[in-house]
Every structure is written in C-alpha cells, then in structure tokens.
Design a protein around this motif. Structure first.
Motif, PDB file in Angstrom:
ATOM      1  N   GLN A 307       0.819  -1.206   0.000  1.00  0.00           N
ATOM      2  CA  GLN A 307       0.000   0.000   0.000  1.00  0.00           C
ATOM      3  C   GLN A 307       0.864   1.272   0.000  1.00  0.00           C
ATOM      4  N   LEU A 308       1.940   1.265   0.752  1.00  0.00           N
ATOM      5  CA  LEU A 308       2.800   2.452   0.831  1.00  0.00           C
ATOM      6  C   LEU A 308       3.389   2.801  -0.541  1.00  0.00           C
ATOM      7  N   PHE A 309       3.796   1.785  -1.285  1.00  0.00           N
ATOM      8  CA  PHE A 309       4.322   2.053  -2.628  1.00  0.00           C
ATOM      9  C   PHE A 309       3.219   2.582  -3.537  1.00  0.00           C
ATOM     10  N   GLY A 310       2.023   2.004  -3.414  1.00  0.00           N
ATOM     11  CA  GLY A 310       0.906   2.489  -4.219  1.00  0.00           C
ATOM     12  C   GLY A 310       0.545   3.929  -3.920  1.00  0.00           C
ATOM     13  N   ILE A 311       0.667   4.331  -2.669  1.00  0.00           N
ATOM     14  CA  ILE A 311       0.358   5.714  -2.281  1.00  0.00           C
ATOM     15  C   ILE A 311       1.304   6.688  -2.962  1.00  0.00           C
ATOM     16  N   ALA A 312       2.573   6.315  -3.072  1.00  0.00           N
ATOM     17  CA  ALA A 312       3.535   7.179  -3.771  1.00  0.00           C
ATOM     18  C   ALA A 312       3.097   7.401  -5.221  1.00  0.00           C
ATOM     19  N   MET A 313       2.567   6.369  -5.857  1.00  0.00           N
ATOM     20  CA  MET A 313       2.099   6.490  -7.238  1.00  0.00           C
ATOM     21  C   MET A 313       0.866   7.395  -7.337  1.00  0.00           C
ATOM     22  N   VAL A 314       0.001   7.336  -6.323  1.00  0.00           N
ATOM     23  CA  VAL A 314      -1.186   8.204  -6.307  1.00  0.00           C
ATOM     24  C   VAL A 314      -0.776   9.676  -6.332  1.00  0.00           C
ATOM     25  N   ILE A 315       0.259  10.018  -5.573  1.00  0.00           N
ATOM     26  CA  ILE A 315       0.721  11.408  -5.512  1.00  0.00           C
ATOM     27  C   ILE A 315       1.322  11.848  -6.849  1.00  0.00           C
ATOM     28  N   LEU A 316       2.023  10.940  -7.529  1.00  0.00           N
ATOM     29  CA  LEU A 316       2.673  11.282  -8.795  1.00  0.00           C
ATOM     30  C   LEU A 316       1.698  11.349  -9.967  1.00  0.00           C
ATOM     31  N   LEU A 317       0.606  10.581  -9.891  1.00  0.00           N
ATOM     32  CA  LEU A 317      -0.296  10.429 -11.032  1.00  0.00           C
ATOM     33  C   LEU A 317      -0.794  11.745 -11.629  1.00  0.00           C
ATOM     34  N   PRO A 318      -1.344  12.682 -10.853  1.00  0.00           N
ATOM     35  CA  PRO A 318      -1.886  13.896 -11.474  1.00  0.00           C
ATOM     36  C   PRO A 318      -0.816  14.836 -12.020  1.00  0.00           C
ATOM     37  N   LEU A 319       0.452  14.579 -11.714  1.00  0.00           N
ATOM     38  CA  LEU A 319       1.541  15.427 -12.199  1.00  0.00           C
ATOM     39  C   LEU A 319       2.013  15.018 -13.590  1.00  0.00           C
ATOM     40  N   ALA A 320       1.541  13.867 -14.084  1.00  0.00           N
ATOM     41  CA  ALA A 320       1.961  13.385 -15.400  1.00  0.00           C
ATOM     42  C   ALA A 320       1.447  14.313 -16.497  1.00  0.00           C
ATOM     43  N   PRO A 321       2.320  14.749 -17.427  1.00  0.00           N
ATOM     44  CA  PRO A 321       1.887  15.710 -18.458  1.00  0.00           C
ATOM     45  C   PRO A 321       1.159  15.079 -19.640  1.00  0.00           C
ATOM     46  N   THR A 322       1.278  13.750 -19.829  1.00  0.00           N
ATOM     47  CA  THR A 322       0.654  13.101 -20.977  1.00  0.00           C
ATOM     48  C   THR A 322      -0.218  11.939 -20.518  1.00  0.00           C
ATOM     49  N   PHE A 323      -1.133  11.551 -21.389  1.00  0.00           N
ATOM     50  CA  PHE A 323      -2.041  10.461 -21.057  1.00  0.00           C
ATOM     51  C   PHE A 323      -1.288   9.152 -20.841  1.00  0.00           C
ATOM     52  N   TRP A 324      -0.338   8.833 -21.704  1.00  0.00           N
ATOM     53  CA  TRP A 324       0.320   7.537 -21.605  1.00  0.00           C
ATOM     54  C   TRP A 324       1.221   7.443 -20.383  1.00  0.00           C
ATOM     55  N   LEU A 325       1.852   8.569 -19.973  1.00  0.00           N
ATOM     56  CA  LEU A 325       2.634   8.548 -18.737  1.00  0.00           C
ATOM     57  C   LEU A 325       1.703   8.394 -17.536  1.00  0.00           C
ATOM     58  N   ALA A 326       0.592   9.123 -17.558  1.00  0.00           N
ATOM     59  CA  ALA A 326      -0.393   8.984 -16.480  1.00  0.00           C
ATOM     60  C   ALA A 326      -0.922   7.555 -16.428  1.00  0.00           C
ATOM     61  N   SER A 327      -1.125   6.962 -17.599  1.00  0.00           N
ATOM     62  CA  SER A 327      -1.609   5.582 -17.658  1.00  0.00           C
ATOM     63  C   SER A 327      -0.615   4.623 -17.020  1.00  0.00           C
ATOM     64  N   ALA A 328       0.669   4.813 -17.331  1.00  0.00           N
ATOM     65  CA  ALA A 328       1.695   3.924 -16.775  1.00  0.00           C
ATOM     66  C   ALA A 328       1.734   4.022 -15.251  1.00  0.00           C
ATOM     67  N   ILE A 329       1.664   5.238 -14.745  1.00  0.00           N
ATOM     68  CA  ILE A 329       1.671   5.424 -13.288  1.00  0.00           C
ATOM     69  C   ILE A 329       0.423   4.807 -12.672  1.00  0.00           C
ATOM     70  N   TYR A 330      -0.712   4.986 -13.331  1.00  0.00           N
ATOM     71  CA  TYR A 330      -1.964   4.421 -12.814  1.00  0.00           C
ATOM     72  C   TYR A 330      -1.898   2.898 -12.757  1.00  0.00           C
ATOM     73  N   VAL A 331      -1.337   2.297 -13.781  1.00  0.00           N
ATOM     74  CA  VAL A 331      -1.219   0.837 -13.828  1.00  0.00           C
ATOM     75  C   VAL A 331      -0.368   0.334 -12.660  1.00  0.00           C
ATOM     76  N   ILE A 332       0.760   0.993 -12.405  1.00  0.00           N
ATOM     77  CA  ILE A 332       1.642   0.580 -11.307  1.00  0.00           C
ATOM     78  C   ILE A 332       0.936   0.774  -9.968  1.00  0.00           C
ATOM     79  N   ARG A 333       0.283   1.918  -9.821  1.00  0.00           N
ATOM     80  CA  ARG A 333      -0.433   2.195  -8.575  1.00  0.00           C
ATOM     81  C   ARG A 333      -1.510   1.149  -8.314  1.00  0.00           C
ATOM     82  N   SER A 334      -2.249   0.786  -9.348  1.00  0.00           N
ATOM     83  CA  SER A 334      -3.322  -0.182  -9.192  1.00  0.00           C
ATOM     84  C   SER A 334      -2.777  -1.538  -8.766  1.00  0.00           C
ATOM     85  N   ALA A 335      -1.671  -1.948  -9.389  1.00  0.00           N
ATOM     86  CA  ALA A 335      -1.101  -3.253  -9.082  1.00  0.00           C
ATOM     87  C   ALA A 335      -0.702  -3.356  -7.614  1.00  0.00           C
ATOM     88  N   PHE A 336      -0.109  -2.302  -7.076  1.00  0.00           N
ATOM     89  CA  PHE A 336       0.366  -2.361  -5.702  1.00  0.00           C
ATOM     90  C   PHE A 336      -0.749  -2.142  -4.680  1.00  0.00           C
TER      91      PHE A 336
END
Length: 434
Positions: A307-336
C-alpha cells in the motif's frame, strides 16, 4: 494452482461467478461515466449518482450481512445476479435519468468492485470463508481477487469496442450492445450460483495443526461467550476505523477515473479501456503474488508495504503531463494498492466466528462504503472546475493514514515464524474446542 491444492466445489462456483461478474463490472467501470457523459450528464451529476449508489449500497450491505447469517448466503447472491441482469436489460431500452439513477444506485454499476457482489458482498465473503480453513484464507481470497481483476481486464478491453460501430450506432447508442452482453453474463452468473453446492462448513480446527496451542476449556457459561463477543467487537471496531479513512480515499477518484482521463486528456473509451485493462491484469498478478507474500510474511505486513508504494504512485499520477505517462503510473499504482484487496478481505472475514461472519464483513464494508459515497460528488465538482490534482492529493493523504493505522492495530494477526500460526483472534481456540 491454489484450487488444485485446496479443492471445494462451492469455492469453485463462487470463483467462476466472480470471474464472470467482473467482466460486466470491467465494462461498466470504463463505459458507464462515458455513457452518461454522452447523454450530457455533468461531472457533478455523475458524481452525485455514484455517491447515492454508495449510500444505498451501505444500507443494503448491513441488512444483507445480518440476514445472511440467519437465512443463508446463497439466496442473497441469486437475488443480486437477477437484479443485475434486469438492470443491464433496462439500460438498453431507456435513457430516462430517473431509471438510470435507480439502476446505478441498486446495482453499484461503474464503481469498479473487481467482481464482488456489490451490496451483497457480505454473503459472498462469509460463504467462501465458511468453506476455507483460516490458514488458507489469505491465499484463497487473494486468488479470488486475482480472478476478479482478470475478468475486469477482459471487460475493460471489451469496453473499448463501441468505436468499432460508431457509424452504425453513434453516440450513446454505441454502448447498448455491451449492455446486452452484461445481461447475458448476469444470467450465466445466476446459473452458476444456483448450482453451487451447500453443506457443512470446514473444520477450522484443522487450520492449526502446526505447533497447536494447548486445548482451552469448552464454552460453559455466558461469561465466556460474552468475553469472546467483546473481543470480536473490539476487532471489528478497529478495522471499521481503518476502513472509514480508506473509504474516503477510494471514493474520491476510484469511480471517476474514466471521467478524469476523458476530461483532462480528451481520450476515447478505447484508450481508457486499454489502460484499465492493463491495470486490472497486472493487479490480478499482484494479487496472486500478495497471496504468496501473506503466507511468507503475514497478511498485515504484506498489505502495509504494498500500500505504501501504491500511495507514492497516487501522488505522482496527477503530475503526469501526458495520457500515456499517467496511464503507466496508474497501472503501477493499481497493481500495488488494489492487489492487496484479497488479503484485506481475508482479515475481515477472520475477525469472528462463522455465526457472526456475515455481520463482521458487513460492518466493515459499511464503514468503507459510507465515507466512499462522499467522494464522487466532491471530485466530480472539482473536475468540472478544472481541478485535476487536488483529489489525488486528498486520496494519497487519507490512504497513508489508513495504511499506517492498519499496520499498527493489526500487526498481531500476522504469522510469527515459519512454523507457527496465530488464530484469527485470541479466543479462536475456545471456539474450536466446542
């Protein structure tokens, strides 16, 4: 793999139903908000109906938990599948806001429940827990969660197909074939649940075969029963406190992710569906890995670190400038983060004896669902105002508090040492001796 090691026909039926059910939910989590958007609903209106679904689901979940302990679990799951089938069929024939609202509120369409039976989840989890020894629940429930995410991945891919017939079925009409498919899958779920065997629960005493504790005296008076119930109630209250924070966090962005991707990046259902499908697939794999970790390190410790690793991804997600970067972060966050759901369910179902298990699951689900109902209304209003970052920061802060509290309150439920198993709660041995 796990089903080959631990065979139970009822568990098999429940897992087949969950897999099928999750396909319909994968479709809905991608397309429902986009469908309503094509019907010219605002983000605030979509969020409001999602919030209403959370509130009604919370009320139903408490009723189902209590009644299923008394009347049995199977009838409630059959009723849920029939309601879902009727709702999916109605969505083909009407676009009336009142009817659509009623459908979403009663079934929880679009809330991304990874195959769980909506407000009827307490009956499902209690039934499965009654068939599985406590020592196996972390693995079995994680496998169950993984099956749900595999199905969600299939559904999310299917959710992108309306683009294939946009010329023949433009706008909101393009979603109707998927609603028909959801109807047919729900009918299949009715059959699977209806044919699931019923019978005696497992002998939970067999779960403590390694280094068993000395036998405790049998229950012989009301004072002993009262002591056990107080311990169970304390455990339920602690988990409810954790779930209030987690529910607030989940509600802020979970049901609105498709709308967020569409509004911020202007992408189609096909692109969103691909992103969510990959996230569900990796989350399913993560859930299987979590099942292994629970046996190696314990349910609670595994949940906290992932969960702690996933939380770090939640914070980074809205900072992504493009859809595909945001998608990659979302995928990692979801997995953890979401891959821990099976382990969390296993703990929730192990806090009490079988005769109170539905009540236990419903109380903790209620503690999560009530606060989660607040989030979509607030986040939908923020998204309409162009505020795309704040909801994620709120989500991350709430989940951090929830995770740390979870680890602090329930660390004693983990296995200590490779050959020693801790009972579900301190009074389990008394129950087993009766």
């Amino acid at each position: 793999m796990l089903l080959r090691r631990y065979k139970d026909k009822t568990v098999l039926h429940l897992q087949i139903a969950r897999t099928l059910r999750s396909i319909t939910q994968g479709i809905a989590v991608v397309d429902l908000t986009l469908y309503l958007k094509d019907l010219h609903w605002s983000g605030a209106a979509i969020g409001a109906v999602m919030s209403a679904a959370g509130l009604v689901g919370a009320a139903l979940i408490l009723l189902v938990g209590i009644m299923s302990d008394r009347l049995g679990r199977k009838p409630f799951l059959i009723v849920y599948e029939i309601l879902t089938a009727i709702a999916a069929l109605l969505m083909v024939f009407t676009t009336q806001p009142v009817i659509l609202t009623l459908i979403i509120v009663l079934t929880g369409f679009g809330r991304g429940q990874n195959g769980a039976a909506g407000p009827f989840t307490p009956a499902e989890q209690a039934w499965m827990a009654a068939r599985v020894p406590q020592s196996e629940r972390g693995s079995v429930f994680s496998t169950n969660t993984a099956l749900g995410f595999f199905g969600m991945a299939i559904g999310a891919l299917v959710a992108g197909t309306p683009s294939l017939w946009r010329e023949q079925l433009p706008g909101a009409l393009g979603f109707h074939p998927l609603f028909v498919l959801m109807f047919l899958i729900s009918l299949a779920c009715v059959t699977v649940i209806a044919t699931a065997p019923t019978g005696k629960t497992v002998d939970t005493a067999s779960t403590h075969t390694r280094n068993p504790a000395p036998p405790a005296p049998a229950l012989s008076n009301k004072a002993t029963e009262s002591t056990i119930r107080r311990q169970e109630n304390r455990n339920m209250a602690k988990l409810a406190a954790v779930n209030v924070l987690n529910g607030l966090a989940i509600g802020f962005m979970g049901p609105m992710m498709s709308y967020w991707f569409s509004t911020k990046f202007g992408v189609s259902s096909s692109e969103i569906g691909t992103t969510l499908a990959v996230s569900f697939l990796l989350t399913a794999l993560s859930s299987l890995i979590t099942g292994f970790l629970t046996r190696r390190f314990g349910m609670v410790r595994s949940v906290v670190w992932l969960q702690l690793f996933g939380i770090a991804m939640v914070i980074l997600l809205p900072l992504a400038p493009t859809f595909w970067l945001a998608s990659a972060i979302y995928v990692i966050r979801s997995a953890f983060s979401r891959g821990t759901q099976g382990a969390r369910s296993a703990l929730s179902s192990s806090l009490t004896r079988d005769q109170r298990r539905g009540f236990s699951v419903s109380m903790n689900s209620l503690a999560m669902r009530l606060p989660s109902a607040i989030g979509p209304t607030l986040s939908g209003t923020m998204l309409d105002a162009g505020i795309f970052t704040v909801p994620f920061l709120i989500t991350g802060a709430l989940q951090l508090c929830s995770t740390l509290l979870y680890g602090r309150l329930f660390r004693g439920f983990d296995v200590h040492g490779s050959d020693e198993e801790r009972p579900a709660h301190p009074d389990d041995q008394r129950k087993e001796s009766t």
